[in-house]
Structures are given as C-alpha cells and as structure tokens.
Design a protein around this motif. Structure first.
Motif, PDB file in Angstrom:
ATOM      1  N   TYR A 144       0.838  -1.201   0.000  1.00 37.36           N
ATOM      2  CA  TYR A 144       0.000   0.000   0.000  1.00 37.36           C
ATOM      3  C   TYR A 144       0.873   1.250   0.000  1.00 37.36           C
ATOM      4  O   TYR A 144       0.654   2.183  -0.781  1.00 37.36           O
ATOM      5  CB  TYR A 144      -0.893  -0.052   1.243  1.00 37.36           C
ATOM      6  N   GLY A 145       1.885   1.255   0.847  1.00 36.12           N
ATOM      7  CA  GLY A 145       2.814   2.383   0.885  1.00 36.12           C
ATOM      8  C   GLY A 145       3.589   2.524  -0.403  1.00 36.12           C
ATOM      9  O   GLY A 145       3.849   3.642  -0.867  1.00 36.12           O
ATOM     10  N   ALA A 146       3.952   1.390  -1.017  1.00 35.83           N
ATOM     11  CA  ALA A 146       4.673   1.445  -2.285  1.00 35.83           C
ATOM     12  C   ALA A 146       3.816   2.075  -3.375  1.00 35.83           C
ATOM     13  O   ALA A 146       4.301   2.871  -4.190  1.00 35.83           O
ATOM     14  CB  ALA A 146       5.115   0.041  -2.699  1.00 35.83           C
ATOM     15  N   GLY A 147       2.518   1.708  -3.400  1.00 38.85           N
ATOM     16  CA  GLY A 147       1.618   2.315  -4.381  1.00 38.85           C
ATOM     17  C   GLY A 147       1.474   3.809  -4.160  1.00 38.85           C
ATOM     18  O   GLY A 147       1.490   4.598  -5.107  1.00 38.85           O
ATOM     19  N   MET A 148       1.358   4.194  -2.890  1.00 38.14           N
ATOM     20  CA  MET A 148       1.239   5.615  -2.581  1.00 38.14           C
ATOM     21  C   MET A 148       2.507   6.377  -2.978  1.00 38.14           C
ATOM     22  O   MET A 148       2.448   7.432  -3.614  1.00 38.14           O
ATOM     23  CB  MET A 148       0.952   5.804  -1.086  1.00 38.14           C
ATOM     24  N   CYS A 149       3.657   5.817  -2.629  1.00 35.38           N
ATOM     25  CA  CYS A 149       4.916   6.494  -2.942  1.00 35.38           C
ATOM     26  C   CYS A 149       5.195   6.493  -4.435  1.00 35.38           C
ATOM     27  O   CYS A 149       5.775   7.452  -4.965  1.00 35.38           O
ATOM     28  CB  CYS A 149       6.069   5.831  -2.201  1.00 35.38           C
ATOM     29  N   GLY A 150       4.804   5.406  -5.113  1.00 31.59           N
ATOM     30  CA  GLY A 150       4.945   5.388  -6.555  1.00 31.59           C
ATOM     31  C   GLY A 150       4.133   6.493  -7.206  1.00 31.59           C
ATOM     32  O   GLY A 150       4.567   7.122  -8.187  1.00 31.59           O
ATOM     33  N   GLY A 151       2.950   6.753  -6.651  1.00 33.62           N
ATOM     34  CA  GLY A 151       2.139   7.863  -7.144  1.00 33.62           C
ATOM     35  C   GLY A 151       2.798   9.200  -6.897  1.00 33.62           C
ATOM     36  O   GLY A 151       2.799  10.083  -7.762  1.00 33.62           O
ATOM     37  N   PHE A 152       3.378   9.357  -5.694  1.00 34.66           N
ATOM     38  CA  PHE A 152       4.114  10.586  -5.391  1.00 34.66           C
ATOM     39  C   PHE A 152       5.260  10.791  -6.377  1.00 34.66           C
ATOM     40  O   PHE A 152       5.565  11.909  -6.788  1.00 34.66           O
ATOM     41  CB  PHE A 152       4.684  10.533  -3.968  1.00 34.66           C
ATOM     42  N   ALA A 153       5.925   9.683  -6.754  1.00 32.72           N
ATOM     43  CA  ALA A 153       7.055   9.790  -7.672  1.00 32.72           C
ATOM     44  C   ALA A 153       6.594  10.123  -9.077  1.00 32.72           C
ATOM     45  O   ALA A 153       7.244  10.901  -9.790  1.00 32.72           O
ATOM     46  CB  ALA A 153       7.847   8.481  -7.672  1.00 32.72           C
ATOM     47  N   ALA A 154       5.472   9.544  -9.509  1.00 29.56           N
ATOM     48  CA  ALA A 154       5.003   9.747 -10.880  1.00 29.56           C
ATOM     49  C   ALA A 154       4.426  11.142 -11.090  1.00 29.56           C
ATOM     50  O   ALA A 154       4.598  11.735 -12.164  1.00 29.56           O
ATOM     51  CB  ALA A 154       3.949   8.693 -11.219  1.00 29.56           C
ATOM     52  N   GLY A 155       3.757  11.688 -10.082  1.00 27.76           N
ATOM     53  CA  GLY A 155       3.104  12.980 -10.242  1.00 27.76           C
ATOM     54  C   GLY A 155       4.017  14.104 -10.695  1.00 27.76           C
ATOM     55  O   GLY A 155       3.749  14.772 -11.703  1.00 27.76           O
ATOM     56  N   PRO A 156       5.153  14.335 -10.017  1.00 28.19           N
ATOM     57  CA  PRO A 156       6.017  15.453 -10.404  1.00 28.19           C
ATOM     58  C   PRO A 156       6.659  15.307 -11.780  1.00 28.19           C
ATOM     59  O   PRO A 156       7.149  16.288 -12.336  1.00 28.19           O
ATOM     60  CB  PRO A 156       7.094  15.454  -9.305  1.00 28.19           C
ATOM     61  N   LEU A 157       6.672  14.081 -12.334  1.00 27.81           N
ATOM     62  CA  LEU A 157       7.285  13.900 -13.651  1.00 27.81           C
ATOM     63  C   LEU A 157       6.531  14.661 -14.738  1.00 27.81           C
ATOM     64  O   LEU A 157       7.075  14.926 -15.815  1.00 27.81           O
ATOM     65  CB  LEU A 157       7.330  12.408 -14.000  1.00 27.81           C
ATOM     66  N   ALA A 158       5.279  15.015 -14.449  1.00 24.18           N
ATOM     67  CA  ALA A 158       4.509  15.791 -15.423  1.00 24.18           C
ATOM     68  C   ALA A 158       5.041  17.218 -15.550  1.00 24.18           C
ATOM     69  O   ALA A 158       4.792  17.872 -16.566  1.00 24.18           O
ATOM     70  CB  ALA A 158       3.030  15.821 -15.019  1.00 24.18           C
TER      71      ALA A 158
END
Length: 395
Positions: A144-158
């Motif tokens: 669950y934490g990995a999914g959340m952190c993966g989202g945090f990582a993907a967001g700023p790439l935009a």
C-alpha cells in the motif's frame, strides 16, 4: 522481540486490496503533482512563501474537515462508493486548477481536493486492514505504501514534460483520476469485504487510546509536506532549476516506494515499534544533513533516504492500527490518522516556509529535521512508559 501472529487467520481479499492500492495511488499522484507544481507556479507568479504555505494549508484544512464528516458519511453511503465519490471529486477539483488562475479559486480547489483525498485516505486504510490477515499485515501495508509512494514519484514527472505555464498537467491528471474511479468500481464489485462504518465519537476515543500511533503519523506528515512543498522552493532559491526541484520530489518518492515492501517484511518479522523509532531517527538526521551537502547527487541521495525513512513511520502506524484494533475502530483510527496528518502537514508547510522567509533557505530543512527528531523522542518516551507499566504488572 518479534511480532506474534494471532490464531485467527483468513485468505486475503485480493480484489479489495487491489481497489485500495489503485485508489490510493491515484490520490498520491494528485498530491505528488499538485504540491510541487502549485508551489512552483505561485513562486513564478511572485507569491510570497507565506501565502504559498497558506495555500498548502487549505489542502490540510480540507483533510481535517473530512475527518469529522467521515463517520456520518460512512453510515449513509457504503464505503467503496465513498471512495469512488472521492476520486470523482478529486478529478473535478483538479479541473479547477486547469481552468482558473485566481489565487483564491486555487485555495478553494485545494480545500476541495483535501476533502476528497481525505475520504479516500481514511476509508482505504480501514478497508486494507479489514481485507488482510495479521500474518500479512506488514507486507500488505508495505505494498500500500509502495503504491502511494509510486504515485508521489510519478506525479512530479509531469512538470518537466508539460511545464508550469499552463494547466495541461492538471487537466491530464483529472482525466487519469476519473479513469481510476471507473476501475475502482469494477474491482469493488468483486470484493468480499467492505470498509466498516465509524461509530459516533469514536475518533476522539481512539486518539486517547493510541497517542503513540498519532505521533508517528504526525512525524511522517510534517516531514512529508515539508519535503514536497517547501523543499522545491528551497532548491529554486539556491539556484537550482525548476526541473531539478520537481525531479527531487520524484527522487524522494521512488526509493520510498521501493523500500516499503522491505519495511513491511521487517514489520512482520521483527519489532514493529523498533522499526518506527529507527525510521524517525534516520528521517530527521537526513533532513538536517541536506544543507551541508554540496553535490546534487549527494543531496538527492539524502533526500531519498529521508523520504523512505519518514514514510516508514506511516507504514508502521498503519500496521499497528490493524494489529491492535478492528471493526468500526479501524475507520476511527484512519480518521484520527488523517486529522493528525492534516494538522501536522499544515504545520510543516507553513512553519518551514516561514523559517525560510525569516532566516535563510538552509534553516528550512534543519528546522524540519529537528521537529521530526523531537517527535521521535516522544515515541521513544511512550514506548519506555509502556514497558515500565508492563514490568509493574508482571512484578
């Protein structure tokens, strides 16, 4: 001391766990993009760091507001449907950022976004703990934490891809979150479990019974928001590019995502409270080290370590919540976590921003690390008191 697995056991509800992880990943993508992007856009427009912190505080205000409404809402609407409604609300809030330029409209949109993601956050936590047995709780919390952190990582790439000059990144994210809402509907129909309803007044009862878990979440929230809201501005003020500032948030989140399954394994196999203390110390020291590092690579490594360690505090708190509580108390505990996150994140964004304005940019990460270490000391004190009480009972 290792964690003892209770006798009761059952097969995990895979569909429910998948729905929870997909939904919280979308929430994380939204937060991972909006925090640095909004900060950078407002900085580019000449808005003061204090007002940028106020705007971030609007998000925290939305988080706090939702915590007092979730009990009533969960008794009116089924939990999985509330999660879908929260995702749709996130998409609509993001569309406001893409459509309007007014600072005060952005504050309203930020507040609305906070309400919606808080609903997702609270019910997802409760559903996850309902859907998995304790023997897997640490590892499922890690995923669950990995999914959340993966989202945090993907967001700023935009930000490097689409820039900060128009609202295209916000619009694209709104479409993505709407698609996740549709997928969540499909998965929830296959789930065997549902998030429990929250009893009236359970939030404050939980807060009194589990102060150490609240402090864990508060320490994580302070470090997390200071990192993704104030630190991008810190880097820009030191002369780094906006792209570096945005990438730093992804570097913060990516090692965090990769580390959480390992943290979950440690939580299932070793002392869960011991993992929390080590995480807090490492997070605070990494924050303090950043102003003294010269190379970009060293800064990003310290940033990544700090992110992984601080988020581990949340993974610990979530695992301990499921270990010690069940039923409607899970929703109350998740609401208490969300309220602690809201209060501490507001303090993190506004306090660190104000320290940077009053003193110097370098004072920001030092102040953030000092607060995290102080909260970790509170956790250690609570653990020592628990051990003394147990020794008195057994003697």
């Amino acid at each position: 001391m290792t964690h003892a697995v209770p006798a009761d056991d059952f097969a995990p509800d895979v569909a429910a766990i998948a729905a929870v992880i997909v939904g919280v990943t979308a929430f994380a993508v939204a937060q991972g993009l909006t925090y640095p992007l909004i900060s950078l856009v407002l900085e580019h427009r000449g808005v003061s760091q204090s007002l940028i912190g106020f705007n971030a505080g609007c998000f925290a205000g939305g988080l706090a507001t939702a915590t007092f409404a979730v009990g009533w809402l969960s008794r009116l609407v089924r939990g999985d449907r509330l999660i879908v409604a929260g995702l749709i609300g996130c998409a609509l809030s993001l569309s406001l950022f893409a459509t309007f330029d007014s600072f005060w409209v952005w504050c309203l949109a930020r507040f609305s976004l906070g309400v919606c993601v808080s609903i997702i956050f609270m019910l997802s936590e409760a559903w996850l703990n309902t859907a998995c047995p304790d023997r897997l709780r640490g590892r499922m919390s890690g995923l669950y934490g990995a999914g959340m952190c993966g989202g945090f990582a993907a967001g700023p790439l935009a930000i490097p891809l689409f820039g900060t000059e128009n609202g295209f990144a916000f619009a694209l994210l709104a479409v993505y979150v709407a698609c996740v809402a549709f997928l969540t509907v499909i998965l929830s129909r296959r789930a065997r479990t549902q998030p429990e309803q929250a009893a009236s007044g359970a939030l404050f009862k939980f807060a009194k019974s589990a102060p150490m878990l609240i402090v864990m979440v508060a320490a994580f929230a302070f470090a997390d928001i200071a990192a993704i809201s104030a630190m991008p501005v810190y880097f820009v003020r030191l002369g780094y590019s906006e792209a570096f500032a945005a990438i730093s948030v992804s570097v913060l989140a990516l090692p965090t995502a990769l580390a959480q399954p390992l943290v979950g394994w440690f939580l299932d196999k070793t002392s869960r409270s011991g993992v929390a203390v080590c995480s807090g110390c490492l997070a605070g020291l990494s924050f303090i080290a950043i102003p003294f590092l010269q190379s970009q690579a060293a800064i990003l490594i310290a940033f990544g370590i700090m992110g992984a360690a601080s988020f581990s505090l949340y993974t610990c708190a979530l695992t301990l919540l499921g270990e010690r509580y069940n039923g409607d108390t899970l929703v109350a505990g998740s609401a208490a976590f969300a309220l602690a996150y809201a209060v501490s994140s507001a303090a993190g964004s506004s306090t660190v921003g104000a320290v940077m304005d009053i003193y110097s940019p370098a004072a920001g990460p030092i102040a953030a690390g000092s607060v995290v270490l102080t909260l970790t000391a509170v956790i250690v004190a609570a653990l020592l008191r628990q051990r003394l009480r147990r020794a008195e009972i057994t003697s």
